[in-house]
Design a protein around this motif. Structure first.
Motif, PDB file in Angstrom:
ATOM      1  N   ASP A  19       0.849  -1.197   0.000  1.00 21.77           N
ATOM      2  CA  ASP A  19       0.000   0.000   0.000  1.00 21.77           C
ATOM      3  C   ASP A  19       0.886   1.249   0.000  1.00 21.77           C
ATOM      4  OD1 ASP A  19      -2.165   1.658   0.081  1.00 21.77           O
ATOM      5  OD2 ASP A  19      -2.432   1.531   2.249  1.00 21.77           O
ATOM      6  N   ASN A  20       1.548   1.476  -1.113  1.00 21.42           N
ATOM      7  CA  ASN A  20       2.379   2.671  -1.251  1.00 21.42           C
ATOM      8  C   ASN A  20       2.080   3.317  -2.599  1.00 21.42           C
ATOM      9  OD1 ASN A  20       4.248   1.566  -3.345  1.00 21.42           O
ATOM     10  ND2 ASN A  20       4.849   0.181  -1.684  1.00 21.42           N
ATOM     11  N   ASP A  21       2.599   4.505  -2.810  1.00 20.76           N
ATOM     12  CA  ASP A  21       2.258   5.264  -4.014  1.00 20.76           C
ATOM     13  C   ASP A  21       2.649   4.527  -5.289  1.00 20.76           C
ATOM     14  OD1 ASP A  21       1.179   7.276  -2.515  1.00 20.76           O
ATOM     15  OD2 ASP A  21       2.961   8.556  -2.562  1.00 20.76           O
ATOM     16  N   ARG A  22       3.827   3.937  -5.314  1.00 19.62           N
ATOM     17  CA  ARG A  22       4.276   3.262  -6.533  1.00 19.62           C
ATOM     18  C   ARG A  22       3.356   2.107  -6.893  1.00 19.62           C
ATOM     19  NH1 ARG A  22       9.432   3.362  -8.358  1.00 19.62           N
ATOM     20  NH2 ARG A  22       8.560   2.190 -10.105  1.00 19.62           N
ATOM     21  N   CYS A  23       2.982   1.304  -5.907  1.00 21.74           N
ATOM     22  CA  CYS A  23       2.108   0.158  -6.176  1.00 21.74           C
ATOM     23  C   CYS A  23       0.706   0.613  -6.576  1.00 21.74           C
ATOM     24  CB  CYS A  23       2.052  -0.752  -4.951  1.00 21.74           C
ATOM     25  SG  CYS A  23       3.609  -1.612  -4.592  1.00 21.74           S
ATOM     26  N   ARG A  24       0.207   1.658  -5.922  1.00 17.42           N
ATOM     27  CA  ARG A  24      -1.130   2.152  -6.265  1.00 17.42           C
ATOM     28  C   ARG A  24      -1.157   2.696  -7.691  1.00 17.42           C
ATOM     29  NH1 ARG A  24      -1.185   3.916  -0.845  1.00 17.42           N
ATOM     30  NH2 ARG A  24      -0.412   5.982  -1.450  1.00 17.42           N
ATOM     31  N   VAL A  25      -0.140   3.481  -8.060  1.00 18.88           N
ATOM     32  CA  VAL A  25      -0.083   4.018  -9.417  1.00 18.88           C
ATOM     33  C   VAL A  25       0.030   2.888 -10.441  1.00 18.88           C
ATOM     34  CG1 VAL A  25       1.339   5.353 -11.022  1.00 18.88           C
ATOM     35  CG2 VAL A  25       0.863   6.245  -8.740  1.00 18.88           C
ATOM     36  N   GLU A  28      -3.368   1.388 -10.836  1.00 20.00           N
ATOM     37  CA  GLU A  28      -4.269   2.345 -11.480  1.00 20.00           C
ATOM     38  C   GLU A  28      -4.025   2.404 -12.988  1.00 20.00           C
ATOM     39  OE1 GLU A  28      -3.496   5.945  -9.399  1.00 20.00           O
ATOM     40  OE2 GLU A  28      -4.673   5.376  -7.625  1.00 20.00           O
ATOM     41  N   THR A 264       7.458   7.592 -15.922  1.00 21.94           N
ATOM     42  CA  THR A 264       6.961   6.952 -14.700  1.00 21.94           C
ATOM     43  C   THR A 264       7.170   5.451 -14.705  1.00 21.94           C
ATOM     44  OG1 THR A 264       4.742   6.670 -15.635  1.00 21.94           O
ATOM     45  CG2 THR A 264       5.201   8.719 -14.470  1.00 21.94           C
TER      46      THR A 264
END
Length: 363
Positions: A19-25, A28, A264
């Motif tokens: 649950d961190n920004d890299r995994c969420r992006v 998505e 990215t």
């Protein structure tokens, strides 16, 4: 990234701490691909055809090899259906392999067509249609590419362990590398060949074959307290098991993303699992499949004649593990690993004729 022999596999769940920004992006972006209709089977095949075409052009020194393969297909195409003609395909090998003695009840061209058909539709299962094979020009190109390109990196004559493509990042406070695309090894090649010749054995099994896939790697101090001068660090990897039946689909999705993003970076490989429910999948577990012993022996005899290698010891081993007339995945893996390179080289030599201007010679 290559998994080192002394690597320590961490038991923590990757998903639990993803649950961190890299995994969420990453997830998505895959969801965005799905919403825009870029993850259908046809789209995946289109991108994968381009990926394999680029690999072929690189391996063979130019794009002319692609045109040669496409021209080969046009010579073998059934004008009534616009698909590959099985009769024409088998006729080519009957002419090129006139002395191939693989057994009284089997013929080499039919055996090669079975292998080729499975690879033409990889990573999805071949469709079952009443009208027969529906191998179009792009499917033909993919089948040739998968059978002539090296299935794994080599060190001299031997396949080396899988080398994974990675992206830098952080996970649970560790600075390391996320898996971008899974590397292939000899075991992946053997799975392909086994599945291309196998059929369900008939009895039902609840076995689910899984393969451990790295998610994240980092380097840290050695846990045994040692500090060797050449390498004072220890490799740590968090991995998760994936079902073998779907692993190839995820591999292809990661290798051929809908959009390349140099800024990215592309989604992590594990994020593409979001697309699995909407794509065709294999329904037979590896453990529930078997190859007719006579069919596997026929393939080995063909490779023996093509490569000029003595494989009688392997044929004898296959006879032993196929005592009931069938060879299971377990039996296959018991006898085949030592001969992976020979099998890959033999098949590549056979199917390489489609990469030449006009049909070349095999033997």
């Amino acid at each position: 990234m290559e998994v080192e022999p002394d690597c320590i596999f961490v038991t923590d769940s990757f998903e639990t701490y993803a649950d961190n920004d890299r995994c969420r992006v990453s997830k998505e972006r895959v969801q965005d691909f799905l919403d825009r209709g870029l993850m259908t089977q046809d789209c995946v095949y289109e991108r994968y055809t381009e990926t394999l075409s680029n690999k072929l052009s690189s391996a063979y020194g130019g794009a002319s090899v692609i045109e040669n393969i496409r021209q080969s297909f046009r010579q073998l195409r059934d004008p009534a259906t616009e698909y590959l003609s099985p009769v024409a395909f088998k006729r080519v090998f009957a002419e090129k392999l006139p002395n191939a003695d693989v057994g009284h009840s089997l013929d080499a061209p039919a055996l090669l067509l079975d292998i080729f058909t499975w690879h033409a539709f990889y990573p999805f299962p071949p469709p079952h249609v009443d009208s027969g094979l529906q191998i179009d020009e792009n499917a033909f190109l993919r089948g040739v590419a998968l059978l002539v390109l090296a299935p794994a990196q080599r060190i001299k004559s031997k396949f080396r362990p899988a080398v994974h493509r990675v992206y830098g990042g952080f996970w649970r406070g560790h600075s390391g590398w996320y898996l971008a695309a899974r590397g292939k090894d000899a075991g992946d090649f053997r799975r392909r060949i086994f599945r291309s010749l196998a059929t369900p054995e008939g009895s039902s099994r609840n076995t689910v074959t899984t393969i451990s896939v790295p998610r994240f790697e980092w380097l840290g101090p050695r846990e045994d307290g040692s500090d060797p001068e050449d390498d004072p660090t220890q490799q740590f990897i968090v991995a998760e098991n994936e079902t073998e039946a779907s692993i190839d689909v995820v591999d292809v999705l990661a290798e051929s993303p809908p959009e390349e993003d140099a800024l990215t970076m592309n989604p992590f490989r594990e994020s593409y699992r979001l697309a699995l429910p909407s794509l065709p999948k294999r329904t037979d577990d590896l453990a529930s499949l078997c190859i007719l012993k006579t069919k596997l022996v026929a393939l080995l005899k063909l490779i023996q004649q093509t490569q000029g290698e003595n494989m009688e010891g392997l044929v004898t081993s296959v006879e032993e593990v196929g005592g009931n007339g069938m060879v299971s995945w377990e039996g296959f893996e018991k006898v085949m690993p030592e001969y992976s390179e020979l099998l890959a080289d033999g098949l590549a030599r056979i199917f390489r004729l489609f990469t030449e201007a006009g049909f070349g010679n095999i033997m």
